[in-house]
Enzyme design. Sequence first.
Site, mmCIF file in Angstrom:
data_model
loop_
_atom_site.group_PDB
_atom_site.id
_atom_site.type_symbol
_atom_site.label_atom_id
_atom_site.label_comp_id
_atom_site.label_asym_id
_atom_site.label_seq_id
_atom_site.Cartn_x
_atom_site.Cartn_y
_atom_site.Cartn_z
ATOM 1 N N GLY A 2 -70.493 -3.242 -60.902
ATOM 2 C CA GLY A 2 -70.563 -4.541 -60.227
ATOM 3 C C GLY A 2 -69.341 -5.419 -60.481
ATOM 4 O O GLY A 2 -69.325 -6.584 -60.116
ATOM 5 N N LYS A 59 -54.798 -17.224 -52.609
ATOM 6 C CA LYS A 59 -54.694 -18.146 -53.749
ATOM 7 C C LYS A 59 -53.256 -18.625 -53.951
ATOM 8 O O LYS A 59 -53.019 -19.814 -54.194
ATOM 9 C CB LYS A 59 -55.224 -17.462 -55.020
ATOM 10 C CG LYS A 59 -56.729 -17.178 -54.959
ATOM 11 C CD LYS A 59 -57.158 -16.227 -56.066
ATOM 12 C CE LYS A 59 -58.642 -15.927 -56.001
ATOM 13 N NZ LYS A 59 -59.034 -14.829 -56.893
HETATM 14 N N1 HSE Z 1 -62.703 -11.130 -56.305
HETATM 15 C C1 HSE Z 1 -61.884 -12.063 -57.015
HETATM 16 C C2 HSE Z 1 -61.301 -11.385 -58.253
HETATM 17 C C3 HSE Z 1 -62.592 -13.326 -57.439
HETATM 18 O O1 HSE Z 1 -61.527 -10.210 -58.485
HETATM 19 O O2 HSE Z 1 -60.579 -12.055 -58.979
HETATM 20 C C4 HSE Z 1 -62.830 -14.230 -56.293
HETATM 21 O O3 HSE Z 1 -61.637 -14.613 -55.687
#
Ligand code: HSE
Length: 425
Positions: free
Chosen positions: A184, A202
């Site tokens: 998970g 980001k």
């Molecule tokens: N799925 C992203 C990560 C977190 O693995 O950092 C949410 O942006």
Amino acid sequence: MSIKIALLGCGTVGTQVARLLKEQNDLLSARAGAELELIGISVSNLETQRDPVIDRALLTTDSRALIERADIVIELIGGIEPPRTLVRYALESGASVVTGNKALLAEHGPELYDLAKAANVDLYYEAAVAGAVPVVYAVRESLAGDSVKAIKGILNGTTNYILDEMTTKGLAFDEVLATAQELGYAEAEPSADVDGRDAAAKIAILASLAFHKRVSLADVDVEGIRSITSADIEAAAKNNFVIKLVATAAQTGGKIEVRVAPTLVPTAHPLASISGSFNAVVIEAESADRLMFYGRGAGGTPTASAVLSDVVAAAAKKVVGGRAPQEIVLGESEFVPACEAVSRYFVRLRVNDVVGVLAELSRAFADSGVSISAVRQDSDDESGRASLTITTHAATAADMAATIESVSKVSDVREIVRVLRVEDE
Ligand code: HSE
């Protein structure tokens, strides 16, 4: 005074936001200067099993009716739609919005900032970048007295976990991804993470904030980690590098460069030691010099921490009036053309281990104006071949492409295995 809060979405993060809003209500309300009241949680299915901490009487499927009663709307649904429509509706209805939705901001941020301004409300998004790590606040407010030159970050925990497992256990990408999915840690549909789009959204958000230019997801040069092999990692290690998925935003001479790419990071660099699913961001600022932020970039409670800090800030603004720091755009965005981007490079080759091969290779580099900083050869006496790694000084992408073209014509080069960027110390 009471501030009415609507929560859209009740997944892992939403559940923790609801729990903490209840359990920490006195403290959060004291900080906000008003009682924070969760008036409802909109979900797509009322029947879904939920954590017992969720008061089922708060659940509704009517998002619009809920938004109309709220002072602050927290959007934690994820994806572009319906969040885009609902966030627009919330702003137009006079609610401030707190979101953790990086994709929405990186693709449609400007229309939402404009709407917030027109409605005289605020849009907060600390949780959209690096989860609990307070880097949005740092860039927007803590560094408001400085000038950011560059931001380099490990902004995706899933890929950092995968690369770290490959590095420490010598496992293959597919193997680690499958285990991460079973546990998970990785999404069943992992492409936004492994192909770099999550980190790209980001870094686009951070670049916009840092440079006061509009930078969207489409402006980011993105490369993910699917092609990285254990052999790449091993070759990097022999040269004192680790491979990380590095998100970079830099501004030089008014031109912006925004990129996500698997990158060789010197082992002494602060990003090299970031292990597991942690995030880290290094900011190079004119006066402050180098700053580093580190922490959990995902997960229910860490992300809820960032969401609730925004809720407190938004509520405090509702109490005293006025607006929070807003988007500041200083002119059109001008980007460094991809071919002019400058980087150090690491080239991994298989060659025939014969007289003159190194001389021919160094000529190929020199003819394109690319300076070599280190060469390492590992010979395999049985096959008569050798593995070569060549690290360069800074070169433009165009000069590097010309070099690779020349290298491919050297008859004793059997294979150009990989060309990767190298981070400076
Ligand atoms: N799925 C992203 C990560 C977190 O693995 O950092 C949410 O942006």
